[in-house]
Design an enzyme around this catalytic site. Sequence first.
Site, mmCIF file in Angstrom:
data_model
loop_
_atom_site.group_PDB
_atom_site.id
_atom_site.type_symbol
_atom_site.label_atom_id
_atom_site.label_comp_id
_atom_site.label_asym_id
_atom_site.label_seq_id
_atom_site.Cartn_x
_atom_site.Cartn_y
_atom_site.Cartn_z
ATOM 1 N N ALA A 1 0.795 -1.234 0.000
ATOM 2 C CA ALA A 1 0.000 0.000 0.000
ATOM 3 C C ALA A 1 0.832 1.291 0.000
ATOM 4 O O ALA A 1 0.647 2.152 -0.875
ATOM 5 C CB ALA A 1 -0.975 -0.029 1.182
ATOM 6 N N GLN A 12 4.080 -13.505 -1.655
ATOM 7 C CA GLN A 12 4.853 -12.360 -1.155
ATOM 8 C C GLN A 12 5.746 -12.754 0.025
ATOM 9 O O GLN A 12 6.830 -12.204 0.201
ATOM 10 C CB GLN A 12 3.907 -11.232 -0.712
ATOM 11 C CG GLN A 12 3.277 -10.438 -1.828
ATOM 12 C CD GLN A 12 1.934 -10.994 -2.247
ATOM 13 O OE1 GLN A 12 1.652 -12.175 -2.082
ATOM 14 N NE2 GLN A 12 1.091 -10.160 -2.812
ATOM 15 N N ASP A 14 -3.939 -2.487 3.987
ATOM 16 C CA ASP A 14 -4.137 -1.759 2.725
ATOM 17 C C ASP A 14 -5.141 -0.640 2.885
ATOM 18 O O ASP A 14 -5.107 0.353 2.165
ATOM 19 C CB ASP A 14 -4.586 -2.708 1.622
ATOM 20 C CG ASP A 14 -3.389 -3.454 1.092
ATOM 21 O OD1 ASP A 14 -2.972 -4.433 1.732
ATOM 22 O OD2 ASP A 14 -2.827 -3.005 0.073
HETATM 23 O O1 MRU Z 1 -1.097 -7.328 -3.240
HETATM 24 P P1 MRU Z 1 -0.019 -6.627 -2.478
HETATM 25 O O2 MRU Z 1 1.276 -7.371 -2.461
HETATM 26 O O3 MRU Z 1 0.119 -5.189 -2.902
HETATM 27 O O4 MRU Z 1 -0.559 -6.614 -0.985
HETATM 28 C C1 MRU Z 1 0.220 -6.028 0.025
HETATM 29 C C2 MRU Z 1 -0.368 -6.191 1.369
HETATM 30 O O5 MRU Z 1 -1.446 -6.723 1.551
HETATM 31 C C3 MRU Z 1 0.378 -5.577 2.507
HETATM 32 O O6 MRU Z 1 0.159 -6.309 3.689
HETATM 33 C C4 MRU Z 1 -0.119 -4.146 2.735
HETATM 34 O O7 MRU Z 1 -0.079 -3.415 1.546
HETATM 35 C C5 MRU Z 1 0.667 -3.442 3.763
HETATM 36 S S1 MRU Z 1 2.295 -3.086 3.161
HETATM 37 C C6 MRU Z 1 3.088 -2.145 4.263
#
Ligand code: MRU
Length: 344
Positions: A53, A197, A238
């Site tokens: 995010a 991830q 997010d």
């Molecule tokens: O789909 P992504 O990899 O963008 O999702 C990221 C996440 O869900 C993270 O936990 C969130 O963005 C927090 S990052 C500091």
Amino acid sequence: MSTSVDNIHALEWREQELRVLDQRKLPQKQVYESCTSCECVYNAIHSMRVRGAPAIGIAAAYGVVLAAADRYKTDPVGWKNRIGEDLEKLAASRPTAVNLFWALERMRKIISEMGNDDPVPILLSEAKGIHEEDIAANHHMGEQGAKLLGQADGLLTHCNTGALATGGYGTALGVIRSAYRKKSRQIYATETRPWMQGTRLTAWELKQDKIPVTLVTDSAAAYLMSKGHVQWVIVGADRIAANGDVANKIGTYSLAVQARHHGVKFMVVAPTSTIDWQLEQGAFIEIESRKNSELLGNYYSDTDEEIKAWNPVFDITPADYIDVIVTEKGIVENPNQDRLGEIQ
Ligand code: MRU
């Protein structure tokens, strides 16, 4: 190549371009792509070369700088008339992380207050400000969150919330970094299906910092907790609704339910740019669905008539399941609308 968090940069501004670390290629390859247009930044976010995010918001802010440079070059008098289209394009890159809309709003406000001079220096300074503020917030949240953990040994995190997902250092992973610096701990990271991830990014990031990590399948988390190996689950967000409900990577809600069942504490770490004060509750958050092929893999065609897939990539954790939300403006225990409102 990189050896610590200080030189993991998901995004780097160089002269007149945004360098984007292509996270789809990690951990095998560290490849940067140079973006010199708003379109390129849109693609980088949409295709998840950059993800997480806060990092999405920062990238979008730099995308506005590139859009303004382009518009001003072709039309120094009327550049403002068309830049709204670029902001809309960037806003359509991904739907769930509110940091994207927050950063675009900051850039839009600066544009609306500008005269007809070259907009690039002022917009670039704002984008760099957003980037630097995020890093500072992460270091502060890291320290504050780590204090809450005390001597707890087993920490479980989900997705990637580190330097790769932010301006630097990380949110939940920032807390883990700060906590590990005080005392060695057992860090567990979920694989984070289907995009992995946890495996591809979190494990790689922690290795750069020489912090040992144990990967677990997402579905092993409850069993791990039942064995008493986890004292805290620490995740990012997010989007956080005004009542404290949290949208985060799919699987976060399951972890929160499992944590409550096993008496494990649940911490969410996010800057206030992740809070959507306009949104009353999590049920109103738009949840992104990604391609079914992420689940069907090479096993089945995504045009198969019988075998379908359902692939929401975020879920909503009700505030009731969250013990604490750590922000750069303060710590909110047992979040609800009133308590969260105190840090607004
Ligand atoms: O789909 P992504 O990899 O963008 O999702 C990221 C996440 O869900 C993270 O936990 C969130 O963005 C927090 S990052 C500091």
